[in-house]
Enzyme design. Structure first.
Site, PDB file in Angstrom:
ATOM      1  N   LYS A  96      -7.773  -9.674  -7.916  1.00 18.77           N
ATOM      2  CA  LYS A  96      -8.333  -8.944  -6.949  1.00 18.77           C
ATOM      3  C   LYS A  96      -9.454  -9.310  -6.414  1.00 18.77           C
ATOM      4  O   LYS A  96      -9.906  -9.068  -5.149  1.00 18.77           O
ATOM      5  CB  LYS A  96      -8.392  -7.488  -7.797  1.00 18.77           C
ATOM      6  CG  LYS A  96      -8.892  -6.417  -6.817  1.00 18.77           C
ATOM      7  CD  LYS A  96      -8.930  -5.033  -7.562  1.00 18.77           C
ATOM      8  CE  LYS A  96      -9.591  -5.057  -9.024  1.00 18.77           C
ATOM      9  NZ  LYS A  96      -9.324  -3.962  -9.725  1.00 18.77           N
ATOM     10  N   ASP A 108      -5.705  -2.905  -6.593  1.00 17.00           N
ATOM     11  CA  ASP A 108      -6.115  -2.428  -7.927  1.00 17.00           C
ATOM     12  C   ASP A 108      -5.170  -1.246  -8.372  1.00 17.00           C
ATOM     13  O   ASP A 108      -4.105  -1.309  -7.640  1.00 17.00           O
ATOM     14  CB  ASP A 108      -7.677  -1.945  -7.853  1.00 17.00           C
ATOM     15  CG  ASP A 108      -7.651  -0.696  -6.876  1.00 17.00           C
ATOM     16  OD1 ASP A 108      -6.563  -0.303  -6.243  1.00 17.00           O
ATOM     17  OD2 ASP A 108      -8.758  -0.142  -6.670  1.00 17.00           O
TER      18      ASP A 108
END
Length: 343
Positions: free
Chosen positions: A245, A264
């Site tokens: 991420k 996320d």
């Protein structure tokens, strides 16, 4: 030094370039968790650090106004901070906000492909992705794991004050440059960061700074702009504290990978609940990251990361209204989940 918050008050110190609000909304872009170096210094005026200089920006109808502050010790500034002419300053702004990318056409394309995007985006024009310094973007987003924007902003301010070169003082507020890699690679860097409240992130910030300094170097990191997205992400994920991420955030906001979609748990839930995409298993694994990113790239096209930035901004504003200062940051988890660890 006084803040120059109004072009009408000191017109000789301000310049402008054409930029309609549909192409850029400062209030949406600079406060949406892409960067943590800007603050609203007066209503409608944004002051921050860009390219080793302190700027104040304003918008007025179809113009983007800016003023740049001189350094306190101009004889001691580095060569790259030499005085710029107006054309060079215009170019820095155009590059930082990627103003060569026509946003209105992209909104139309994304809206035609995705009714949900169209319904949300009408209230959020001018949301574009910044093109940031790769070192600053990398080290900043390492700080975002399990965090929220208010706290991240405070941490980055402490980092700059402790390790960065002082640029000037505006209305009694000292403003510093983002630290160089060398400033963060000292033997006591991790301990100093822990003393500043960085917690477990201290070893990742200092560790990644050291890994980049001893490996690619700042210029090598910047040159990842020229390699394929998958290769850039692989290199970033080898750094301390950098997971898929955070790597995607850096790829999108610093390395010209417009197709990068930071994922996320919140984005995962959006894909499943709002789009009906049965992706991922019981946890958000690297494979699930890839599947979700591929889903949105298939939906929105080669600038999928830019489209997500619009929805992210809309979601963030809604979250701010509901939860006050407990904002969700690009690199952090959804609100309510504060488990420690990099990702």
């Amino acid at each position: 030094m006084k803040l120059r918050d109004s072009p009408s008050a000191c017109p000789s110190l301000w310049r402008s370039l054409r930029c309609p609000a549909a192409e850029l909304r400062l209030d949406l872009v600079l406060a949406s968790g892409q960067t943590f170096r800007w603050w609203e210094s007066s209503p409608g005026a944004w002051t921050g650090v860009m390219g080793g200089r302190v700027w104040t920006l304003r918008q007025d109808r179809d113009r983007l106004w800016y003023t740049v502050y001189g350094e306190e010790e101009e004889d001691e500034r580095p060569a790259e901070a030499a005085k710029l002419d107006s054309a060079e300053m215009d170019q820095i702004l155009r590059d930082y906000f990627q103003l060569d990318v026509g946003l209105r056409g992209l909104y139309r394309t994304w809206g035609a492909a995705d009714p949900l995007f169209q319904s949300v985006a009408k209230d959020f024009p001018g949301v574009r992705v910044l093109r940031q310094d790769p070192v600053e973007c990398l080290l900043s987003f390492i700080c975002t794991s399990n965090n929220h924007i208010s706290r991240i902003t405070t941490m980055i301010e402490r980092l700059c004050c402790a390790f960065g070169r002082r640029l000037c003082c505006l209305d009694a507020r000292p403003v510093h440059a983002f630290p160089s890699l060398s400033a963060l690679t000292g033997v006591d860097a991790e301990a100093r960061l822990r003393a500043l409240g960085f917690g477990y992130r201290a070893k990742f910030v200092s560790g990644s700074a050291r890994a980049v300094a001893e490996g690619l170097g700042a210029e090598g990191l910047r040159q990842l702009r020229a390699v394929p997205y998958a290769e850039a992400r692989r290199v970033l994920c080898a750094l301390p504290g950098v997971g898929t991420k955070v790597a995607d955030c850096v790829c999108l906001m610093a390395l010209d990978k417009a197709e990068a979609v930071p994922v996320d748990t919140h984005v995962w839930h959006i894909a499943r609940q709002r789009y009906g995409a049965a992706l991922g298993g019981r946890s958000l694994t690297p494979r699930a990251h890839q599947q979700i990113g591929d889903f949105f790239r298939g939906l929105w096209g080669p600038r999928a990361g830019w489209a997500q930035a619009v929805l992210f901004c809309a979601d963030l504003r809604k979250g701010q209204e509901l939860a006050g200062s407990r904002e969700r940051a690009w690199g952090g988890r959804g609100r309510g989940n504060h488990r420690d660890g990099p990702h």
